[in-house]
Design a protein around this motif. Structure first.
Motif, PDB file in Angstrom:
ATOM      1  N   ILE A  22     -30.325  11.147  17.618  1.00  0.00           N
ATOM      2  CA  ILE A  22     -31.263  10.828  18.694  1.00  0.00           C
ATOM      3  C   ILE A  22     -32.600  11.484  18.412  1.00  0.00           C
ATOM      4  O   ILE A  22     -32.681  12.513  17.750  1.00  0.00           O
ATOM      5  N   ASP A  23     -33.657  10.859  18.912  1.00  0.00           N
ATOM      6  CA  ASP A  23     -34.999  11.391  18.725  1.00  0.00           C
ATOM      7  C   ASP A  23     -35.220  12.586  19.643  1.00  0.00           C
ATOM      8  O   ASP A  23     -34.398  12.901  20.502  1.00  0.00           O
ATOM      9  N   GLU A  24     -36.345  13.275  19.437  1.00  0.00           N
ATOM     10  CA  GLU A  24     -36.631  14.486  20.204  1.00  0.00           C
ATOM     11  C   GLU A  24     -36.759  14.235  21.698  1.00  0.00           C
ATOM     12  O   GLU A  24     -36.421  15.088  22.509  1.00  0.00           O
ATOM     13  N   GLU A  25     -37.246  13.059  22.082  1.00  0.00           N
ATOM     14  CA  GLU A  25     -37.410  12.729  23.502  1.00  0.00           C
ATOM     15  C   GLU A  25     -36.102  12.265  24.131  1.00  0.00           C
ATOM     16  O   GLU A  25     -36.031  12.030  25.328  1.00  0.00           O
ATOM     17  N   GLU A  26     -35.077  12.088  23.302  1.00  0.00           N
ATOM     18  CA  GLU A  26     -33.767  11.621  23.735  1.00  0.00           C
ATOM     19  C   GLU A  26     -33.840  10.256  24.424  1.00  0.00           C
ATOM     20  O   GLU A  26     -33.133   9.988  25.389  1.00  0.00           O
ATOM     21  N   LEU A  27     -34.711   9.395  23.879  1.00  0.00           N
ATOM     22  CA  LEU A  27     -34.866   8.042  24.395  1.00  0.00           C
ATOM     23  C   LEU A  27     -34.297   6.991  23.447  1.00  0.00           C
ATOM     24  O   LEU A  27     -33.922   5.908  23.868  1.00  0.00           O
ATOM     25  N   LYS A  28     -34.277   7.314  22.151  1.00  0.00           N
ATOM     26  CA  LYS A  28     -33.826   6.371  21.128  1.00  0.00           C
ATOM     27  C   LYS A  28     -32.649   6.965  20.373  1.00  0.00           C
ATOM     28  O   LYS A  28     -32.565   8.173  20.187  1.00  0.00           O
ATOM     29  N   ALA A  29     -31.763   6.091  19.937  1.00  0.00           N
ATOM     30  CA  ALA A  29     -30.581   6.528  19.207  1.00  0.00           C
ATOM     31  C   ALA A  29     -30.363   5.647  17.985  1.00  0.00           C
ATOM     32  O   ALA A  29     -30.701   4.467  17.991  1.00  0.00           O
ATOM     33  N   LEU A  30     -29.808   6.263  16.951  1.00  0.00           N
ATOM     34  CA  LEU A  30     -29.411   5.524  15.757  1.00  0.00           C
ATOM     35  C   LEU A  30     -27.949   5.856  15.483  1.00  0.00           C
ATOM     36  O   LEU A  30     -27.629   6.988  15.116  1.00  0.00           O
ATOM     37  N   PRO A  31     -27.045   4.894  15.699  1.00  0.00           N
ATOM     38  CA  PRO A  31     -25.642   5.126  15.360  1.00  0.00           C
ATOM     39  C   PRO A  31     -25.406   4.810  13.888  1.00  0.00           C
ATOM     40  O   PRO A  31     -25.862   3.782  13.390  1.00  0.00           O
ATOM     41  N   ILE A  32     -24.736   5.716  13.196  1.00  0.00           N
ATOM     42  CA  ILE A  32     -24.378   5.493  11.793  1.00  0.00           C
ATOM     43  C   ILE A  32     -22.869   5.680  11.675  1.00  0.00           C
ATOM     44  O   ILE A  32     -22.344   6.757  11.952  1.00  0.00           O
ATOM     45  N   GLN A 125     -37.239   1.852  12.865  1.00  0.00           N
ATOM     46  CA  GLN A 125     -37.393   0.553  13.517  1.00  0.00           C
ATOM     47  C   GLN A 125     -36.059   0.009  14.007  1.00  0.00           C
ATOM     48  O   GLN A 125     -36.009  -0.830  14.903  1.00  0.00           O
ATOM     49  N   GLY A 126     -34.963   0.506  13.428  1.00  0.00           N
ATOM     50  CA  GLY A 126     -33.632   0.054  13.821  1.00  0.00           C
ATOM     51  C   GLY A 126     -32.995   0.886  14.919  1.00  0.00           C
ATOM     52  O   GLY A 126     -31.844   0.638  15.280  1.00  0.00           O
ATOM     53  N   THR A 127     -33.739   1.854  15.462  1.00  0.00           N
ATOM     54  CA  THR A 127     -33.162   2.649  16.545  1.00  0.00           C
ATOM     55  C   THR A 127     -33.048   1.805  17.799  1.00  0.00           C
ATOM     56  O   THR A 127     -33.763   0.815  17.976  1.00  0.00           O
ATOM     57  N   LEU A 128     -32.152   2.209  18.653  1.00  0.00           N
ATOM     58  CA  LEU A 128     -31.907   1.495  19.892  1.00  0.00           C
ATOM     59  C   LEU A 128     -32.332   2.365  21.066  1.00  0.00           C
ATOM     60  O   LEU A 128     -32.095   3.573  21.062  1.00  0.00           O
ATOM     61  N   ALA A 129     -32.930   1.751  22.043  1.00  0.00           N
ATOM     62  CA  ALA A 129     -33.236   2.494  23.261  1.00  0.00           C
ATOM     63  C   ALA A 129     -31.907   2.830  23.921  1.00  0.00           C
ATOM     64  O   ALA A 129     -31.029   1.963  24.053  1.00  0.00           O
ATOM     65  N   ILE A 130     -31.737   4.084  24.283  1.00  0.00           N
ATOM     66  CA  ILE A 130     -30.477   4.500  24.893  1.00  0.00           C
ATOM     67  C   ILE A 130     -30.180   3.654  26.121  1.00  0.00           C
ATOM     68  O   ILE A 130     -29.043   3.279  26.366  1.00  0.00           O
ATOM     69  N   LYS A 131     -31.228   3.269  26.864  1.00  0.00           N
ATOM     70  CA  LYS A 131     -31.005   2.449  28.060  1.00  0.00           C
ATOM     71  C   LYS A 131     -30.430   1.079  27.710  1.00  0.00           C
ATOM     72  O   LYS A 131     -29.709   0.492  28.497  1.00  0.00           O
ATOM     73  N   ASP A 132     -30.720   0.563  26.501  1.00  0.00           N
ATOM     74  CA  ASP A 132     -30.160  -0.722  26.077  1.00  0.00           C
ATOM     75  C   ASP A 132     -28.785  -0.565  25.436  1.00  0.00           C
ATOM     76  O   ASP A 132     -28.007  -1.509  25.390  1.00  0.00           O
TER      77      ASP A 132
END
Length: 159
Positions: A22-32, A125-132
């Motif tokens: 997750i990014d520093e703002e905890e708004l975006k996530a990248l699952p691997i 660019q492939g991160t997902l908004a946690i809300k989505d």
């Protein structure tokens, strides 16, 4: 480059382990998605558990320490056909080294050496908004989790 942190090892519906960056703002996530052994190595590092005998990533850290090689950062640099690629950026005797790595190994080593992890702009660019990524209920659970810093609860909320 986008700084990220490892939030947790979660499991998808088929019980495959997923590293959640997750990014520093905890708004975006990248699952691997990673293998079970790699997930175990990452989970041990996240929990600060040291075993009596070194695992592969502990061994690699010891080798770097003995050779006075310093890991300066890990970068998840690319994704091709659903496979992520990472680089270890190291310094040894004044020389910068960039070493190809699987993201799971790079993350496991970064956690053991307290080294920052970044995403390239392309990967970010492939991160997902946690809300989505999560339902409203799951978002609330994640918000409470992030506020309480109880990472083990996160596994339950993704099932």
């Amino acid at each position: 480059m986008i700084p990220v942190k490892v939030k947790e090892i979660a499991y998808d519906i088929m019980m495959n382990p997923v590293v959640l960056l997750i990014d520093e703002e905890e708004l975006k996530a990248l699952p691997i998605w990673v293998g079970h052994f790699e997930a175990h190595a990452i989970a041990l590092a996240l929990q600060g558990i040291r075993l009596d005998r070194p695992m592969t990533h502990d061994l690699l850290k010891s080798i770097c320490d003995r050779l006075e090689a310093k890991l300066s950062m890990v970068v998840i640099v690319d994704v091709r056909d659903g496979t992520y690629f990472a680089e270890l950026h190291m310094w040894h005797q004044g020389n910068k080294l960039v070493i190809d790595s699987r993201p799971s190994d790079a993350i496991a080593l970064a956690l053991r050496t307290e080294t920052p992890i970044y995403l390239s702009e392309k990967v970010a660019q492939g991160t997902l908004a946690i809300k989505d990524l999560l339902s409203e209920e799951q978002q609330q659970e994640l918000k409470e989790l992030l506020e309480s810093r109880r990472p083990n609860d996160f596994k339950k909320s993704l099932h």
